[in-house]
Design a protein around this motif. Structure first.
Motif, PDB file in Angstrom:
ATOM      1  N   UNK A 111       5.160 -10.888  -1.605  1.00  0.00           N
ATOM      2  CA  UNK A 111       5.124 -10.788  -3.368  1.00  0.00           C
ATOM      3  C   UNK A 111       3.713 -10.971  -3.718  1.00  0.00           C
ATOM      4  N   UNK A 112       2.566 -10.358  -2.913  1.00  0.00           N
ATOM      5  CA  UNK A 112       1.296  -9.978  -2.668  1.00  0.00           C
ATOM      6  C   UNK A 112       0.989 -10.146  -4.337  1.00  0.00           C
ATOM      7  N   UNK A 113       0.054 -10.491  -5.030  1.00  0.00           N
ATOM      8  CA  UNK A 113      -0.045 -10.338  -6.670  1.00  0.00           C
ATOM      9  C   UNK A 113      -1.419  -9.890  -6.267  1.00  0.00           C
ATOM     10  N   UNK A 114      -1.599  -8.906  -7.649  1.00  0.00           N
ATOM     11  CA  UNK A 114      -2.546  -8.130  -7.480  1.00  0.00           C
ATOM     12  C   UNK A 114      -4.175  -8.248  -7.327  1.00  0.00           C
ATOM     13  N   UNK A 115      -3.967  -9.771  -7.786  1.00  0.00           N
ATOM     14  CA  UNK A 115      -5.558  -9.844  -7.439  1.00  0.00           C
ATOM     15  C   UNK A 115      -5.266 -10.160  -5.791  1.00  0.00           C
ATOM     16  N   UNK A 116      -4.516  -9.871  -4.828  1.00  0.00           N
ATOM     17  CA  UNK A 116      -4.310 -10.451  -3.247  1.00  0.00           C
ATOM     18  C   UNK A 116      -5.554  -9.607  -3.027  1.00  0.00           C
ATOM     19  N   UNK A 117      -6.246  -9.848  -1.834  1.00  0.00           N
ATOM     20  CA  UNK A 117      -6.967  -9.249  -1.105  1.00  0.00           C
ATOM     21  C   UNK A 117      -7.068  -9.264  -0.224  1.00  0.00           C
ATOM     22  N   UNK A 118      -7.208  -7.315   0.191  1.00  0.00           N
ATOM     23  CA  UNK A 118      -6.704  -6.878   1.240  1.00  0.00           C
ATOM     24  C   UNK A 118      -7.376  -7.266   2.892  1.00  0.00           C
ATOM     25  N   UNK A 119      -7.748  -6.908   4.316  1.00  0.00           N
ATOM     26  CA  UNK A 119      -8.369  -8.401   5.087  1.00  0.00           C
ATOM     27  C   UNK A 119      -8.247  -6.562   6.255  1.00  0.00           C
ATOM     28  N   UNK A 120      -9.169  -6.383   7.001  1.00  0.00           N
ATOM     29  CA  UNK A 120      -8.258  -5.500   8.621  1.00  0.00           C
ATOM     30  C   UNK A 120      -7.520  -5.742   9.094  1.00  0.00           C
ATOM     31  N   UNK A 121      -6.546  -5.471   9.966  1.00  0.00           N
ATOM     32  CA  UNK A 121      -5.887  -5.889  10.395  1.00  0.00           C
ATOM     33  C   UNK A 121      -4.053  -6.235  10.021  1.00  0.00           C
ATOM     34  N   UNK A 122      -4.259  -6.205   8.358  1.00  0.00           N
ATOM     35  CA  UNK A 122      -3.692  -6.735   7.835  1.00  0.00           C
ATOM     36  C   UNK A 122      -2.255  -5.356   7.868  1.00  0.00           C
ATOM     37  N   UNK A 123      -0.893  -5.720   7.787  1.00  0.00           N
ATOM     38  CA  UNK A 123       0.632  -5.120   7.285  1.00  0.00           C
ATOM     39  C   UNK A 123       1.080  -5.144   6.203  1.00  0.00           C
ATOM     40  N   UNK A 124       1.155  -3.848   5.860  1.00  0.00           N
ATOM     41  CA  UNK A 124       1.920  -4.367   4.600  1.00  0.00           C
ATOM     42  C   UNK A 124       3.191  -3.834   4.892  1.00  0.00           C
ATOM     43  N   UNK A 125       4.137  -4.201   4.169  1.00  0.00           N
ATOM     44  CA  UNK A 125       5.664  -4.127   4.300  1.00  0.00           C
ATOM     45  C   UNK A 125       6.174  -3.649   2.851  1.00  0.00           C
ATOM     46  N   UNK A 126       6.475  -1.878   3.202  1.00  0.00           N
ATOM     47  CA  UNK A 126       6.607  -1.315   1.992  1.00  0.00           C
ATOM     48  C   UNK A 126       7.713  -1.076   1.833  1.00  0.00           C
ATOM     49  N   UNK A 127       8.287  -1.294   0.248  1.00  0.00           N
ATOM     50  CA  UNK A 127       9.550  -0.208   0.210  1.00  0.00           C
ATOM     51  C   UNK A 127       9.979   0.561  -0.833  1.00  0.00           C
ATOM     52  N   UNK A 128      10.644   1.804  -1.076  1.00  0.00           N
ATOM     53  CA  UNK A 128      10.736   3.405  -1.472  1.00  0.00           C
ATOM     54  C   UNK A 128      11.158   3.786  -0.702  1.00  0.00           C
ATOM     55  N   UNK A 129      10.774   5.098  -1.350  1.00  0.00           N
ATOM     56  CA  UNK A 129      11.639   6.321  -0.909  1.00  0.00           C
ATOM     57  C   UNK A 129      10.676   7.366   0.353  1.00  0.00           C
ATOM     58  N   UNK A 130      11.534   7.589   0.875  1.00  0.00           N
ATOM     59  CA  UNK A 130      10.091   8.286   2.310  1.00  0.00           C
ATOM     60  C   UNK A 130       8.971   8.729   1.214  1.00  0.00           C
ATOM     61  N   UNK A 131       8.799   9.292   0.350  1.00  0.00           N
ATOM     62  CA  UNK A 131       7.754  10.189  -0.727  1.00  0.00           C
ATOM     63  C   UNK A 131       7.058   9.306  -1.264  1.00  0.00           C
ATOM     64  N   UNK A 132       7.702   8.089  -1.357  1.00  0.00           N
ATOM     65  CA  UNK A 132       6.381   6.774  -1.688  1.00  0.00           C
ATOM     66  C   UNK A 132       5.706   6.832  -0.536  1.00  0.00           C
TER      67      UNK A 132
END
Length: 147
Positions: A111-132
């Protein structure tokens, strides 16, 4: 109380004994049948009822989650969001998909906060519909981050 109007119960006594009890339909305080249960029988009854309830709940969850997917999306070195905040993506607003975690160097950030900063190599876990999910993937790869 069962749907058919019968009242039954399991009585656990202080000495550890358990009885399956069927109450008289005309007098809810009167016992019509009392069946003593061994430990194994009580455990089997609990397993049967618990498993049935759990299967029903899982079936309901499966129906609710129909069309809901999870995907892992890598933040490449070329992503416009490297060193930018998760909130800058506006991913949920733009796609209705949610970024629920980020995997970074063997660590899971839940549950990263909106202030979380991405770095190269991060892997983001996303939940949603195929379109999302496709939308979040496009956002993270887009060369115009204000898109």
């Amino acid at each position: 109380m069962t749907e058919s109007g019968r009242r039954l119960g399991v009585v656990s006594h202080r000495n550890g004994r358990r009885d399956l009890v069927l109450y008289d339909p005309d007098d809810p305080d009167a016992c019509q049948a009392d069946i003593p249960l061994t430990d194994d029988e009580a455990e089997a009854l609990a397993d049967i009822l618990g498993a049935s309830l759990m299967l029903g709940q899982l079936s309901g969850l499966r129906e609710q989650a129909a069309g809901l997917l999870t995907e892992q999306i890598a933040i490449t070195a070329g992503s416009p969001y490297v060193n930018r905040k998760l909130g800058d993506t506006k991913a949920r607003t733009r796609t209705s998909a949610s970024i629920v975690a980020v995997l970074r160097e063997g660590e899971v950030i839940v549950s990263p906060l909106p202030s979380f900063r991405f770095a190269a190599g991060d892997v983001v876990v996303v939940v949603g519909t195929r379109r999302g999910l496709d939308g979040v993937s496009a956002i993270l790869a887009d060369s115009d981050p204000d898109g």
